[in-house]
Design a protein around this motif. Sequence first.
Motif, short mmCIF file in Angstrom:
data_model
loop_
_atom_site.label_atom_id
_atom_site.label_comp_id
_atom_site.label_asym_id
_atom_site.label_seq_id
_atom_site.Cartn_x
_atom_site.Cartn_y
_atom_site.Cartn_z
N THR A 30 0.83 -1.20 0.00
CA THR A 30 0.00 0.00 0.00
C THR A 30 0.87 1.25 0.00
O THR A 30 2.08 1.19 0.22
N THR A 58 -3.22 -4.36 -5.13
CA THR A 58 -4.20 -4.78 -4.12
C THR A 58 -5.09 -5.91 -4.63
O THR A 58 -5.28 -6.92 -3.96
N ALA A 91 -5.11 -10.54 -4.05
CA ALA A 91 -6.29 -11.32 -3.68
C ALA A 91 -6.51 -12.50 -4.62
O ALA A 91 -7.42 -13.30 -4.40
N THR A 102 -7.13 2.48 2.21
CA THR A 102 -7.10 1.10 1.73
C THR A 102 -6.48 0.22 2.80
O THR A 102 -5.30 0.38 3.12
N SER A 114 -4.74 -2.94 4.72
CA SER A 114 -3.75 -3.91 4.29
C SER A 114 -4.43 -5.18 3.80
O SER A 114 -5.49 -5.56 4.30
N VAL A 115 -3.81 -5.81 2.82
CA VAL A 115 -4.38 -6.99 2.19
C VAL A 115 -3.74 -8.25 2.76
O VAL A 115 -2.53 -8.30 2.98
N ASP A 116 -4.55 -9.25 3.04
CA ASP A 116 -4.05 -10.56 3.42
C ASP A 116 -3.89 -11.36 2.13
O ASP A 116 -4.87 -11.81 1.55
#
Length: 422
Positions: free
Chosen positions: A30, A111, A115, A162, A164-166
Amino acid sequence: MTPVTYYVYRGGMPSPCQLPDSLAVVVAGTAGSGKSTLGRAIAERLRAPLVDLDSVTTPLLDALPSDALGGHWLTSPHALAIRAGRYAALRATAADALSTAGRVVVVAPFTAELAGGAEWEALRTALAPTEPHVVHVDGDPSVLASRRFSRGATRDAHRPDTPSVDPKIDVLSVDAELSTAQQLARVLPALGCRRPVDTDADIFTREFDAVLFDLDGTLVDSTASVVRSWRRFAEHFDVSMEALHANHGEPARTLVSLLLPAERHAEALAHVTDLEVTDAAGLHPIRGAAEFFASVPPQRRAIVTSGSVPIATARLAAAGYDRPAVFVTVDDVVNGKPNPEPFLLAAERLGVDPARCLVVEDAPAGIAAARAAGCAVLALTGTTAEEELTADLVVDGLDAVRVEVTGSGALRLAPTVVSLYR
């Protein structure tokens, strides 16, 4: 995949990299994570083209009148279409770089790609037949927000929050709390850039009776956790981080005594202990450390740490290590590292001569303590600049060496041939 030897330069000296004939590195994170800085550093080390989403698309978008888009391009009603176009341009540019140079480093938030799903498959297809190595930079949201505020980029004022993305794809996770050099020390070996092992080093001719391990940065990759905990400590007590960085590897009580008046020492030690124990969750072993530690007979190994019992125990458990019978912490000694007392005590408890002990360390304070105790020293990169590691041998992971038991029962260190392409 055929490995090809390239050379990267560290301090003016070339180091061989066993890289495949085609290599794509994707650096994701990010805004404020430091992904662009890390991506550029990787590209420089690999001498690979750098393709950054901001460089490829932002100048054009910033030049467009906002009224034509219905607002800033990040918040425009057309934001989804703009994103699709930006990433299409990025993929096309990256594919051109890869096909002509054989290597590419691609930087963007990614991002949606993290996923999985259609966006990830589009990126993989663009870089095919090479399977990209994905480096994901992430960290404390408050730190990332502070960095965005400090850099003052116009687009950050329009950027939606935004989270944080796992990641749902395979990634090499890198903590934003680490310095760029520390991040590189974790990324480059995973790409095939290993520090050459000096196979002629005298340490390979010696025999030992025991191996004494430091904990943080040696067995457990806790560097980011340590930095994060002490940063929070510094913010809480309004003290400088400079003294903390300058005294890495020394006991907490030493650091506290340098930073705060005596009447606050007990409060400060309790506070930082709570911070470090809480932050220990999710820690992992250093590259090759678990196997190396397990290869030393239990009765001939010890852990010697500047941490307290609660902190050291929490980190050992988080990284999946069993506590050894000889476990020397700062609570066991009067004088911590760089004083030799901790290593001398460990040797005494094992019933061996310190001169026949091998110490595994990552910090100048620990190396100084081991040398003063008369021990041989194996040092690991990843925490401290290599030129500060004045050890008998320096390696970039404990998978680069192994311990052998001789016919007489002594322990010897031997180099390991590391192959990433099996």
